[in-house]
Design an enzyme around this catalytic site. Structure first.
Site, PDB file in Angstrom:
ATOM      1  N   GLU A  79       0.809  -1.201   0.000  1.00  0.00           N
ATOM      2  CA  GLU A  79       0.000   0.000   0.000  1.00  0.00           C
ATOM      3  C   GLU A  79       0.849   1.260   0.000  1.00  0.00           C
ATOM      4  OE1 GLU A  79      -2.227  -1.687   3.763  1.00  0.00           O
ATOM      5  OE2 GLU A  79      -1.634   0.366   4.177  1.00  0.00           O
ATOM      6  N   CYS A 114       3.649   8.587   0.491  1.00  0.00           N
ATOM      7  CA  CYS A 114       4.279   7.658   1.434  1.00  0.00           C
ATOM      8  C   CYS A 114       4.377   6.297   0.740  1.00  0.00           C
ATOM      9  CB  CYS A 114       3.390   7.582   2.674  1.00  0.00           C
ATOM     10  SG  CYS A 114       3.912   6.351   3.857  1.00  0.00           S
ATOM     11  N   CYS A 131       6.951  -7.114   6.623  1.00  0.00           N
ATOM     12  CA  CYS A 131       8.099  -6.549   7.334  1.00  0.00           C
ATOM     13  C   CYS A 131       8.626  -7.604   8.289  1.00  0.00           C
ATOM     14  CB  CYS A 131       7.657  -5.309   8.120  1.00  0.00           C
ATOM     15  SG  CYS A 131       9.019  -4.418   8.905  1.00  0.00           S
ATOM     16  N   CYS A 177       7.271  -5.026  14.997  1.00  0.00           N
ATOM     17  CA  CYS A 177       6.931  -4.124  16.110  1.00  0.00           C
ATOM     18  C   CYS A 177       5.535  -4.533  16.583  1.00  0.00           C
ATOM     19  CB  CYS A 177       6.931  -2.675  15.651  1.00  0.00           C
ATOM     20  SG  CYS A 177       8.559  -2.150  15.088  1.00  0.00           S
ATOM     21  N   CYS A 199       2.249  -2.725  15.278  1.00  0.00           N
ATOM     22  CA  CYS A 199       2.190  -2.351  13.869  1.00  0.00           C
ATOM     23  C   CYS A 199       1.494  -3.432  13.042  1.00  0.00           C
ATOM     24  CB  CYS A 199       3.612  -2.125  13.358  1.00  0.00           C
ATOM     25  SG  CYS A 199       3.691  -1.796  11.594  1.00  0.00           S
ATOM     26  N   CYS A 223      -0.033   2.390   8.852  1.00  0.00           N
ATOM     27  CA  CYS A 223       0.901   1.476   8.202  1.00  0.00           C
ATOM     28  C   CYS A 223       0.346   0.051   8.131  1.00  0.00           C
ATOM     29  CB  CYS A 223       2.189   1.490   9.013  1.00  0.00           C
ATOM     30  SG  CYS A 223       3.486   0.495   8.329  1.00  0.00           S
TER      31      CYS A 223
HETATM   32  N1  SAH Z   1      10.020   0.469   9.361  1.00  0.00           N
HETATM   33  C1  SAH Z   1      10.119   1.898   9.274  1.00  0.00           C
HETATM   34  C2  SAH Z   1       9.139   2.456   8.297  1.00  0.00           C
HETATM   35  C3  SAH Z   1       7.683   2.250   8.669  1.00  0.00           C
HETATM   36  S1  SAH Z   1       7.037   3.829   8.900  1.00  0.00           S
HETATM   37  C4  SAH Z   1       9.987   2.505  10.643  1.00  0.00           C
HETATM   38  O1  SAH Z   1       9.785   1.761  11.583  1.00  0.00           O
HETATM   39  O2  SAH Z   1      10.166   3.702  10.789  1.00  0.00           O
HETATM   40  C5  SAH Z   1       5.591   3.549   9.688  1.00  0.00           C
HETATM   41  C6  SAH Z   1       5.519   4.354  10.955  1.00  0.00           C
HETATM   42  O3  SAH Z   1       4.243   4.108  11.528  1.00  0.00           O
HETATM   43  C7  SAH Z   1       6.561   3.936  11.955  1.00  0.00           C
HETATM   44  O4  SAH Z   1       6.981   5.045  12.706  1.00  0.00           O
HETATM   45  C8  SAH Z   1       5.767   2.988  12.811  1.00  0.00           C
HETATM   46  O5  SAH Z   1       6.377   2.807  14.064  1.00  0.00           O
HETATM   47  C9  SAH Z   1       4.434   3.698  12.859  1.00  0.00           C
HETATM   48  N2  SAH Z   1       3.300   2.870  13.262  1.00  0.00           N
HETATM   49  C10 SAH Z   1       3.059   1.587  12.965  1.00  0.00           C
HETATM   50  N3  SAH Z   1       1.928   1.182  13.559  1.00  0.00           N
HETATM   51  C11 SAH Z   1       1.446   2.222  14.238  1.00  0.00           C
HETATM   52  C12 SAH Z   1       0.313   2.437  15.071  1.00  0.00           C
HETATM   53  N4  SAH Z   1      -0.555   1.454  15.337  1.00  0.00           N
HETATM   54  N5  SAH Z   1       0.140   3.662  15.590  1.00  0.00           N
HETATM   55  C13 SAH Z   1       1.013   4.650  15.327  1.00  0.00           C
HETATM   56  N6  SAH Z   1       2.100   4.517  14.575  1.00  0.00           N
HETATM   57  C14 SAH Z   1       2.318   3.316  14.037  1.00  0.00           C
END
Ligand code: SAH
Length: 384
Positions: free
Chosen positions: A92, A111, A118, A122, A125, A372
């Site tokens: 996406e 974006c 991935c 995390c 996420c 994300c």
């Molecule tokens: N892997 C990279 C790029 C992904 S960016 C990174 O970690 O930076 C996507 C962003 O959205 C990251 O900052 C991630 O931590 C954040 N993200 C993912 N799930 C989220 C959620 N449920 N609420 C808020 N931010 C989230």
């Protein structure tokens, strides 16, 4: 498989053109069509001889991503697109418009995703929960950007995505309107952020290739400070990025100010703890002059205490950087709930009082699952 035209260097493209019996200026014509957003296929490049277009189309691929689902938020400011790749997998991308404020111009930001799924996992996420499938190629990253460039050039109508076009030709702008390089204020996009699905620095070479073409005057011509790479904090790759010729903006998904809390949220912290990560970010600032941004998504009762805010201030005092506070997006897990407004405000106050530059970001496009990996997750669930 035929080579992807978007992945050819300029000299490779000149070579291809020459091998098909054409002068080198044809390479420039092709690039203007591609990056100006006026062509959805090689056949659209109407100032190239028809026979050459046919031979070129037979010798390389151009647009391969197919948009299979699109959502626009109620306020019209966020558009999310799920693309199908040639092997049937999907990723996406999102386009966000930020209106001009007193201190900033209007921004039109794309974006992009860099991986299918991935591997970092995390815990909060949606992409992390899907597991890792594969890296995207440079061309697949660039195609996501170009889809929105074409959309902008077509005046907000559907841009048509290669295999699935169906848009009447009249909906596209005429080449004379779009092929010459537009002035900065009228550029279809003002920013590209590598903040979609995947960990950009775990797909280093493909991301580096995409950055080079986004930045090049023979590509999108976007200044390095208008390109942001977001990383979970892979220390060796941050150090490597600092040494590249193109000094992009760096965002680091910090989300916690102590190893104990960060280990829970971002498991890779066990490998690259804060004592390694923060110095690497300082090195990035020193090497590039770019002030890193730390992303901090606030989850109720997890990382939004005043104690964490105080520790964050301590960690970043004396470091020229910026903190983006983001109320966490809801996740399938019951454990991670967005922080309530009162706690967000208290956390921000603590940081501000400690002199840490910060902004409270509004989560964008929640009504269209623009977080994300959310849209793809929902689709995968439907397929189960
Ligand atoms: N892997 C990279 C790029 C992904 S960016 C990174 O970690 O930076 C996507 C962003 O959205 C990251 O900052 C991630 O931590 C954040 N993200 C993912 N799930 C989220 C959620 N449920 N609420 C808020 N931010 C989230």
């Amino acid at each position: 498989m035929k080579p992807q035209l978007l992945e050819s260097s300029y000299s490779e493209l000149v070579e291809t053109v020459a091998s098909l019996g054409q002068p080198r200026y044809r390479a420039d014509q092709i690039l203007k069509w591609v990056w100006g957003g006026a062509a959805s296929s090689i056949d659209d490049m109407t100032d190239l001889p028809a026979g050459f277009r046919q031979k070129l189309a037979a010798s390389c691929r151009l647009f391969t991503l197919e948009p299979i689902e699109e959502r626009v938020s109620r306020d019209g400011q966020t558009r999310k697109v799920l693309f199908q790749l040639e092997d049937g997998k999907s990723v996406e991308s999102a386009h966000m418009t930020y209106e001009a404020t007193e201190s900033s111009r209007e921004r039109r930001t794309v974006c992009v995703s860099t991986q299918v799924g991935c591997s970092i996992r995390c815990s909060f996420c949606a992409t992390g929960q899907q597991g890792f499938e594969r890296n995207l190629r440079t061309g697949e990253i660039l195609e996501q950007v170009l889809y929105f460039v074409r959309l902008a050039q077509a005046g907000g109508r559907k841009a048509g995505g290669g295999r699935s076009t169906g848009e009447p030709r009249g909906a596209r702008p005429t080449p004379s309107e779009t092929v010459s390089s537009p002035p900065a204020a009228r550029r279809p996009l003002t920013n590209v952020v590598f903040m979609g699905m995947g960990e950009p620095l775990a797909n280093y070479e493909a991301v580096k290739g995409a950055i080079a073409r986004l930045n090049s005057s023979r590509g999108l011509g976007l200044g390095a400070r208008l390109i942001t790479v977001s990383t979970v904090g892979l220390v060796p790759q941050i150090q490597r990025l600092a040494k590249e010729d193109i000094h992009v903006e760096l965002a680091v998904s910090l989300h916690a100010a102590s190893d104990r809390v960060r280990n829970l949220l971002v498991p890779v912290n066990k490998r690259y703890p804060l004592a390694k990560l923060i110095p690497a970010c300082r090195e990035y600032l020193e090497a590039t002059g770019r002030r890193p941004t730390f992303e901090y998504a606030l989850f109720n009762g997890i990382n939004d205490s005043l104690d964490q805010a105080g520790k964050l201030a301590e960690l970043l005092t004396g470091f020229e950087c910026h903190v983006n506070l983001i109320p966490g997006n809801p996740t399938p897990s019951k454990e991670f709930r967005p922080s309530v407004a009162r706690r967000v405000a208290a956390f921000q106050r603590e940081l501000t009082e400690a002199g840490i530059s910060n902004t409270l970001r509004q989560s964008r496009g929640a009504d269209i699952e623009a977080g994300c990996g959310q849209l793809r997750s929902r689709r995968l669930q439907r397929q189960d």
